[in-house]
Design an enzyme around this catalytic site. Structure first.
Site: not given
Ligand code: EPZ
Length: 429
Positions: A22-23, A92, A116, A121-125, A304, A326, A396
């Site tokens: 999926k991802n 998302r 969620c 789930r910030p997107i600052d990066q 996950d 995480i 989902r």
């Molecule tokens: C992806 O989410 C997956 N979703 C998630 O799977 C998975 O849990 C996650 O990666 C970690 O492996 C998809 O791929 C669609 P991250 P993502 O950015 O990309 C922080 C599932 O069940 N962060 O790797 O949103 C964040 O808060 C889902 O299939 C920032 O601080 O995860 C977290 O603590 C749930 N700033 C950490 O990084 C940012 O801009 C990892 O998040 C982005 C993230």
């Protein structure tokens, strides 16, 4: 409202075919819009998240042709709408269209994704990366707007390992001028699969799967045919189901290397794990032993897979500790699991688990995708009947989840009425 009704007690035994990741699919579908030529993608999972992504892509004017349940053709030559407002509430990951459209059209708009049930789930990066490439990013009226006269390669250091930010920045950088380096990049299998997909379209990406990804921008991308890798988390979910139900399950059509951290934990817990080229068999005939787990970015133990192993350790002998490093709120399901007799104390990002002999059936609700799957596993081990509500979360990310469990001997059905629930209980009295 549909829910699963389950009668627990049967060990799960047999073989299960694992679907596409999926991802990986969500990112690959978005990136398919980065060319005006036709892209053919197969081994795509048929789940509500991927189907919502296809709807979001179609809403931009791209042509989306569903060839069959697991294959799609996308042609984005007719895209006319660079702002996606509706679908982010469904998934998302539609924010991947930001990176895709910023790369291709130098403009994009997406509704700001909400948090969620597992964290903020910030997107600052993501924004840090786009800005470093020369884009102007504004958030107004709940819409993230990104635009640039041109994108120029940059040296970007992620402050936190982020799958989404790594993928989104890779997309934009693929069509920037010059070289981009992404430091502290995510290394998940689906990040590597995504980079391979972009390279099959003519991108120039090296180092995916390591901490440092190097990208040389290209003028344009061309069409391709691509097969998505198997889903590491779906496979892991069935592996943990074997462990928790004292069963014997072979997950087929997998890449065993992607499952190494999960297999290692199962062996620590006393399971037998047998690997072949594209399958892994988990046999759990004895009571599980306790162990400790800390979720980490790949190749560490996946976040996950945290709810699923907590459910299994809740039945193991002794005390186990699970630390979630995480996400900040990924133990919400423990309250539901407690209703089934689990003995777990959550202290911040750590769960202290005292194994119990058994779970007992209860009515529980899925708080999110992976926790929902874990509660189904718990119900399949429990004495008596359970029902798992809010299964829309589970659907989902798991295709035909109840059917695959039935094929393994699980007594589970999807019902959407009290009458059907009673019929199920009479059938399995
Ligand atoms: C992806 O989410 C997956 N979703 C998630 O799977 C998975 O849990 C996650 O990666 C970690 O492996 C998809 O791929 C669609 P991250 P993502 O950015 O990309 C922080 C599932 O069940 N962060 O790797 O949103 C964040 O808060 C889902 O299939 C920032 O601080 O995860 C977290 O603590 C749930 N700033 C950490 O990084 C940012 O801009 C990892 O998040 C982005 C993230």
């Amino acid at each position: 409202m549909e829910k699963y009704v389950i009668k627990g007690g049967n060990p799960l035994v047999g073989e299960v075919e694992i679907g596409g990741a999926k991802n990986a699919a969500l990112a690959i579908l978005a990136a398919a819009t980065m060319t005006d030529e036709t892209v053919y993608i197969d081994n795509m999972p048929d789940e509500s998240d991927t189907n919502a992504m296809l709807q979001a892509i179609a809403s931009t004017g791209a042509h989306v042709e569903r060839v069959d349940r697991h294959a799609v053709k996308i042609n984005a030559s007719a895209v006319h709408n660079y702002t996606i407002e509706d679908y982010i509430k469904k998934i998302r990951a539609s924010y991947y269209l930001l990176g895709a459209f910023l790369g291709k059209y130098k403009q994009a708009g997406v509704v700001l994704p909400s948090g969620c049930n597992i964290g903020l789930r910030p997107i600052d990066q993501h924004i840090k990366g786009f800005t470093a490439l020369g884009a102007t990013v504004n958030i107004e009226h709940g819409i993230i707007d990104a635009h640039a006269d041109k994108l120029v390669g940059s040296h970007i250091y992620l402050d936190v390992v982020s799958v989404g930010a790594t993928i989104n920045i890779m997309m934009a950088a693929t069509m920037a001028e010059g070289k981009t380096i992404i430091e502290n990049a995510a290394k998940e299998p689906h990040v590597v699969d995504f980079a391979n997909f972009l390279n099959s379209m003519g991108a120039n990406i090296k180092g995916a799967g390591t901490d440092v990804i190097r990208i040389k921008g290209v003028e344009r991308l061309h069409g391709t045919e691509y097969t998505i890798i198997p889903d590491q988390i779906e496979a892991g979910t069935f592996m943990l189901a074997a462990a928790a139900t004292k069963g014997d399950i072979t997950v087929k059509n997998v890449i065993p290397k992607h499952l190494e951290s999960i297999s290692a934990k199962l062996i620590e817990m006393g399971c037998q794990v047998h690997e072949s080229d594209d399958a892994v068999r988990v046999v759990a005939t004895r009571r599980l032993q306790n162990t400790h787990v800390k979720t980490l970015p790949y190749p560490g133990y996946p976040t996950d897979m945290q709810p699923q192993i907590t459910v299994a350790l809740g039945l193991a002998s002794g005390i186990s500790i699970v630390t979630e490093s995480i996400f900040e709120n990924r133990f919400k399901y423990v309250d539901e699991l407690t209703r089934m007799g689990a003995c777990i104390k959550v202290e911040g990002s750590t769960a202290i688990i005292e194994g119990v002999d058994k779970y007992t059936g209860a009515v529980v609700s899925a708080p999110d995708l992976r926790a929902g799957a874990a509660l189904v596993i718990a119900a399949l081990t429990a004495e008596g009947y359970s029902s798992v509500e809010d299964i829309k979360y589970i659907e989902r990310g798991y295709e035909d989840f109840d059917q695959k469990l039935r094929d393994l001997g699980g007594i589970i059905e999807k019902v959407d009425s009290e009458r059907d629930e009673q019929k199920f209980k009479m059938k399995h009295a």
